[in-house]
Design a protein around this motif. Structure first.
Motif, short mmCIF file in Angstrom:
data_model
loop_
_atom_site.label_atom_id
_atom_site.label_comp_id
_atom_site.label_asym_id
_atom_site.label_seq_id
_atom_site.Cartn_x
_atom_site.Cartn_y
_atom_site.Cartn_z
N ILE A 425 0.83 -1.21 0.00
CA ILE A 425 0.00 0.00 0.00
C ILE A 425 0.86 1.26 0.00
CG2 ILE A 425 -0.24 0.36 2.50
CD1 ILE A 425 -3.26 0.82 1.98
N LEU A 426 2.17 1.09 -0.13
CA LEU A 426 3.11 2.21 -0.10
C LEU A 426 3.79 2.39 -1.45
CD1 LEU A 426 4.84 1.43 3.32
CD2 LEU A 426 3.01 3.10 2.91
N LYS A 427 4.15 3.62 -1.73
CA LYS A 427 4.91 3.94 -2.94
C LYS A 427 6.26 4.49 -2.52
CE LYS A 427 4.73 6.70 -7.18
NZ LYS A 427 3.96 7.71 -7.95
N PHE A 428 7.34 3.91 -3.07
CA PHE A 428 8.70 4.31 -2.72
C PHE A 428 9.36 4.98 -3.93
CE2 PHE A 428 7.54 0.63 -0.23
CZ PHE A 428 8.01 0.90 1.05
N THR A 429 9.95 6.16 -3.73
CA THR A 429 10.68 6.84 -4.80
C THR A 429 12.00 7.38 -4.26
OG1 THR A 429 9.48 8.90 -4.33
CG2 THR A 429 8.61 7.50 -6.09
N LYS A 437 18.86 3.24 -5.34
CA LYS A 437 17.68 2.80 -6.08
C LYS A 437 16.77 2.05 -5.13
CE LYS A 437 16.35 0.28 -10.25
NZ LYS A 437 16.85 -0.54 -11.39
N VAL A 438 15.46 2.31 -5.19
CA VAL A 438 14.52 1.66 -4.29
C VAL A 438 13.47 0.91 -5.09
CG1 VAL A 438 13.06 3.72 -4.10
CG2 VAL A 438 13.00 1.99 -2.28
N SER A 439 13.15 -0.29 -4.66
CA SER A 439 12.17 -1.12 -5.36
C SER A 439 10.76 -0.83 -4.85
CB SER A 439 12.49 -2.60 -5.16
OG SER A 439 12.17 -3.00 -3.82
N SER A 440 9.79 -1.42 -5.52
CA SER A 440 8.39 -1.23 -5.13
C SER A 440 8.08 -1.87 -3.77
CB SER A 440 7.46 -1.82 -6.19
OG SER A 440 7.70 -3.21 -6.34
N LYS A 441 8.97 -2.75 -3.30
CA LYS A 441 8.77 -3.39 -2.01
C LYS A 441 9.58 -2.73 -0.90
CE LYS A 441 7.57 -7.90 -3.94
NZ LYS A 441 7.88 -9.36 -3.96
N GLY A 442 10.23 -1.60 -1.23
CA GLY A 442 10.96 -0.85 -0.22
C GLY A 442 12.37 -1.34 0.03
N ILE A 443 12.95 -2.05 -0.90
CA ILE A 443 14.33 -2.53 -0.77
C ILE A 443 15.26 -1.54 -1.47
CG2 ILE A 443 15.96 -4.38 -1.27
CD1 ILE A 443 13.56 -6.30 -1.20
N VAL A 444 16.18 -0.95 -0.69
CA VAL A 444 17.11 0.06 -1.21
C VAL A 444 18.44 -0.61 -1.56
CG1 VAL A 444 18.34 2.20 -0.74
CG2 VAL A 444 16.04 1.85 0.19
N LYS A 445 18.96 -0.25 -2.73
CA LYS A 445 20.29 -0.72 -3.12
C LYS A 445 21.20 0.48 -3.32
CE LYS A 445 22.83 -3.68 -6.32
NZ LYS A 445 22.75 -4.61 -7.47
N ALA A 446 22.33 0.49 -2.58
CA ALA A 446 23.29 1.59 -2.68
C ALA A 446 24.10 1.44 -3.96
CB ALA A 446 24.20 1.58 -1.46
N LYS A 447 24.10 2.49 -4.81
CA LYS A 447 24.77 2.42 -6.11
C LYS A 447 26.13 3.10 -6.12
CE LYS A 447 22.63 1.13 -9.34
NZ LYS A 447 22.51 -0.20 -9.96
N LYS A 448 26.19 4.30 -5.57
CA LYS A 448 27.47 5.02 -5.50
C LYS A 448 27.42 6.03 -4.35
CE LYS A 448 26.50 8.92 -8.60
NZ LYS A 448 26.96 9.65 -9.80
N ARG A 449 28.58 6.57 -4.01
CA ARG A 449 28.65 7.49 -2.88
C ARG A 449 27.81 8.75 -3.12
NH1 ARG A 449 35.03 7.46 -0.99
NH2 ARG A 449 35.10 5.25 -0.36
#
Length: 472
Positions: A425-429, A437-449
């Motif tokens: 029920i949440l939207k992540f941007t 980068k954040v997925s639709s399930k709220g999982i954040v991936k660190a890409k660069k500093r």
């Protein structure tokens, strides 16, 4: 505009019952002048012009000016030219609503075989008047009654004006205000298959019971927002430009042939019973900005088979797409729903909510909250705030982290906090996907500093929170 809204409500009500009643405003058949009284304040006078008897009242606000409140033309003509003057007084208004002055609506016997009026020509001094009889821009409810009330005008094909009219004008038999901002009358029997409303129009009277219309393109003016075309049996297609944000009560009800709808991308609300009895509709894909489906919007659409509900929908009220048990038993198809996963049947879950009417909803958007291994379902509108497990998390490049969001839920008794929300029920941007980068399930991936702000918002409301993420 307030008067216009009142006008639309009154006309919508009248149009619902108009085919079940037979009323005529020319209730005084005698040719000699006579006066009646309503509460001792209004006198009705009659005058005859070219074999037509007009009943009128004097307007105190204007010297030697009158308003016609009844027309009795038992022997025709099919083209009625309303006189500019009656008994030496100027005609500046026509009001054929029998409820306005309490006139007896029963039509005289000689009107049973009356020649239907197919064209009416208005005098040049006709103008908009408000409830108090004063000149008021946009007050057209009197003229709208030309097609919604009198029996003899139900065959009207065209309405025209004489040269020199200051306040109204006619184009292709349709009556508009002089500046073309108001569409005042669309004749019930106008024999045109397509009506393209001028883009200058910011308000329109209802289009009702026309059997010839097949397509309507509504005004593209940014200020226009009141499409209405009820009980037009052969209407097949409507075009709702993107300026339209709402559809009113019973706006297209009874359009049994309507099967193609071009939806406004900015449509946000639809009134109760808006498309009731639109039997030709088979599929509906609700626009993405809609928040709620009101009660009975698509009720009794007998051939509706498939509905797609966008992620923005928070609630589908009772019989929003409903059919009665009797209708289902008679063979009407069940509706197949394509819907967001957080839309559940209110009957299947116990929803903690301060809004009792939700018990009758088919679907409701809920916040699924898990706390101490127990799950509860809350009305999304009770979620007053969102709280992340960490407001300023730090993440190393290449690592991932799942965001945990807790709700603040308020009702009349107390405020509940804690637990965690189902991310569906949440939207992540992310403000900078190149950093995080954040997925639709709220999982954040660190890409660069760097730093990035992650915004978490309820899909069905404006409630949100922000997380400032640092990548090292």
């Amino acid at each position: 505009m307030k008067r216009k809204t009142k006008c639309n409500s009154m006309i919508a009500m009248v149009c619902t019952f108009i085919m079940a009643v037979s009323m005529v405003c020319s209730a005084l058949p005698a040719k000699e002048s006579r006066a009646l009284a309503k509460e001792g304040s209004v006198s009705f006078v009659q005058a005859v012009d070219h074999g037509v008897t007009y009943t009128y009242i004097d307007l105190k606000e204007y010297k030697d000016c009158v308003e016609i409140v009844g027309i009795n033309a038992p022997n025709g003509p099919s083209v009625l030219t309303v006189p500019e003057r009656l008994n030496g007084k100027t005609v500046i208004s026509i009001n054929l609503d029998p409820f306005e002055y309490g006139l007896d609506p029963v039509k005289p016997d000689q009107n049973e075989a009356a020649v239907p009026i197919k064209k009416i020509i208005l005098p040049k001094n006709i103008r908009p008047l408000n409830d108090k009889g004063k000149l008021a821009k946009g007050e057209w409810s009197r003229l709208v009654c030309l097609t919604t009330m009198p029996e003899q005008l139900r065959k009207l094909e065209s309405i025209e004006t004489v040269p020199g009219s200051k306040y109204v004008k006619s184009k292709d038999g349709v009556l508009y205000s002089q500046d073309m901002k108001d569409m005042i009358v669309y004749p019930l029997q106008k024999k045109t298959e397509t009506y393209k409303m001028p883009s200058s129009v910011t308000w329109s009277a209802p289009i009702v019971y026309n059997p010839y219309l097949k397509k309507i393109i509504f005004s593209k003016n940014k200020k226009y927002n009141e499409p209405y075309a009820a009980s037009c049996d052969n209407l097949e297609s409507i075009y709702l430009p993107d300026n339209i944000t709402k559809i009113g009560y019973m706006a297209f009800s009874g359009c049994i042939g309507l099967k193609k709808i071009r939806w406004s991308k900015n449509l946000k609300t639809m009134g109760d019973n808006a498309f009731q009895n639109c039997n030709a509709i088979t599929k509906v894909s609700i626009p993405k900005k809609m928040k709620k489906i009101n009660s009975c919007v698509f009720r009794w659409c007998q051939n509706l088979k498939e509905v797609t509900l966008p992620g923005s929908i928070a609630c589908v009220e009772s019989e929003g797409f409903g059919k009665t048990k009797a209708a289902l038993a008679s063979g009407h198809p069940k509706v197949k729903y394509k819907k967001a996963p957080y839309l559940i049947s209110a009957k299947n879950k116990k929803i903690v909510s301060g809004a009792a009417h939700f018990r009758y909803c088919k679907f409701i958007a809920v916040a699924k909250v898990t706390k101490n291994k127990k799950t509860k379902y809350y009305d999304s509108r009770l979620v007053a705030g969102l709280k992340p497990s960490a407001k300023r998390p730090v993440l190393r490049k290449g690592k991932t982290k799942k965001l945990v969001i807790s709700p603040r839920i308020e009702d009349d008794k107390r405020t509940r906090e804690g637990g965690k929300l189902n991310p569906e029920i949440l939207k992540f941007t992310s403000s900078d996907p190149k950093v995080a980068k954040v997925s639709s399930k709220g999982i954040v991936k660190a890409k660069k500093r760097g730093t990035a702000t992650i915004t978490v918002q309820m899909k069905t409301s404006s409630v949100k929170c922000k997380i400032k993420l640092t990548v090292k």
